[in-house]
Design an enzyme around this catalytic site. Structure first.
Site, mmCIF file in Angstrom:
data_model
loop_
_atom_site.group_PDB
_atom_site.id
_atom_site.type_symbol
_atom_site.label_atom_id
_atom_site.label_comp_id
_atom_site.label_asym_id
_atom_site.label_seq_id
_atom_site.Cartn_x
_atom_site.Cartn_y
_atom_site.Cartn_z
ATOM 1 C CB CYS A 1 68.110 88.339 -29.719
ATOM 2 S SG CYS A 1 66.902 89.591 -29.247
ATOM 3 C CG HIS B 1 63.166 84.458 -29.010
ATOM 4 N ND1 HIS B 1 63.415 85.540 -29.814
ATOM 5 C CD2 HIS B 1 62.480 83.586 -29.776
ATOM 6 C CE1 HIS B 1 62.899 85.330 -31.014
ATOM 7 N NE2 HIS B 1 62.308 84.152 -31.017
HETATM 8 MG MG MG Z 1 61.673 83.385 -32.989
#
Ligand code: MG
Length: 303
Positions: free
Chosen positions: A249, A218
């Site tokens: 996120c 991420h």
């Molecule tokens: Mg992911």
């Protein structure tokens, strides 16, 4: 270099918008043309739990009609009920080739996210994995919070390796270590991957049929590209990414202002290419896919 495109599942699951099934079908079609190796198309979680992906059966039914030769589809499966639904849509021929199950390397995260200890989650996998293999399906196992946990901080590499070894013993084909909160630094990547390769040597080979180690990054704090470069230098050859950076996120921000989640496929491909490797993705096709993905959720381009 293997790339698994996760925008239709991990991306859309973490976007507030609910996208029409036909639009998802079109997204998968445009992603297929980019040259990625695999697409995680949906999830067979309880429909009420993830309304964004409640149309798994309908979508897979649509995709079955003109799935390209050699394309690999995977789908998230949380339990036996989910797998039964998947096997039902696969009954006329294998549309989905691989299931993905998930646990964590952090006890606190596992409790909060899947309401089970790591041990319990792995025990639950056993019948799911057995049934999947009998159904001719490959199995990916995600290990969430494999580098840093939002509750416990940095995760000990030995803990990740221990969880991975147990999953491999159950017969999974792919270990997918995830930086779930985007807090990993190249140093975290180095220590965890080195330990995994040291203990589980064979999983660095990425041939189908051999255990594969995949990295799911991420870009929440902007360090994903640096982590990719570190992983490449260590021999990691399989990555997940999401076209247009779909999937903010889940632990930061909201709506259009949400912090980035999944590393964008365009950033992953650029980083791999600049490091001197090839991944077989067509940049013009990827531009189209990136635009299609962003348009679906009316999302601003990621930097
Ligand atoms: Mg992911």
């Amino acid at each position: 270099m293997r790339i698994t495109e996760v925008a239709p599942r991990d991306g859309l699951q973490n976007e507030p918008a609910i996208v029409a099934t036909e639009s998802k079908r079109q997204l998968v079609r445009v992603l297929e043309k980019t040259g990625v190796d695999e697409i995680e198309v949906t999830s067979f979680v309880r429909p009420g739990r993830v309304p964004q992906l409640a149309d798994a059966e309908q979508l897979v039914g649509m995709l079955a009609a003109d799935k390209p030769e050699g394309m690999l589809y995977s789908a998230l499966v949380p339990n036996e009920q989910g797998l039964e639904r998947l096997l039902e849509v696969n009954s006329d021929g294998p549309v989905i080739n691989k299931i993905a199950v998930f646990t964590a390397a952090s006890e606190t995260f596992a409790q909060k996210n899947i309401n089970a200890s790591i041990d319990e989650s792995i025990t639950r996998f056993r019948p799911v994995i057995d049934m999947a293999r009998q159904g001719g399906l490959m199995v990916r196992a995600y290990i969430s919070c494999a580098f840093v946990c939002p509750f416990e901080g940095p995760v000990a590499p030995a803990t990740v390796t221990h969880v991975a070894a147990r999953l491999l013993a159950l017969g999974v084909d792919e270990i997918d270590v995830a930086d779930t909160i985007g807090a990993a630094t190249p140093e975290h990547i180095e220590s965890v991957i080195a330990e995994l390769f040291h203990r589980l040597g064979p999983c660095r080979d990425n041939e189908i049929g051999d255990p594969c180690l995949t990295l799911h990054l991420h870009d929440t704090h902007g360090s994903a590209a640096a982590c990719v470069r570190k992983a490449l230098s260590m021999g990691v050859r399989s990555f997940d990414s999401s076209a247009g950076g779909l999937g903010g996120c889940p632990f930061a921000g909201s709506g259009k202002t949400r912090a980035p989640g999944n590393i964008a496929t365009e950033l992953l491909v650029r980083t791999i290419t600049e490091a001197g490797y090839r991944c077989g993705v067509d940049s013009r096709r990827l531009e189209e896919a990136t635009k299609a993905a962003r348009d679906l959720v009316a999302r601003e381009p990621t930097p």
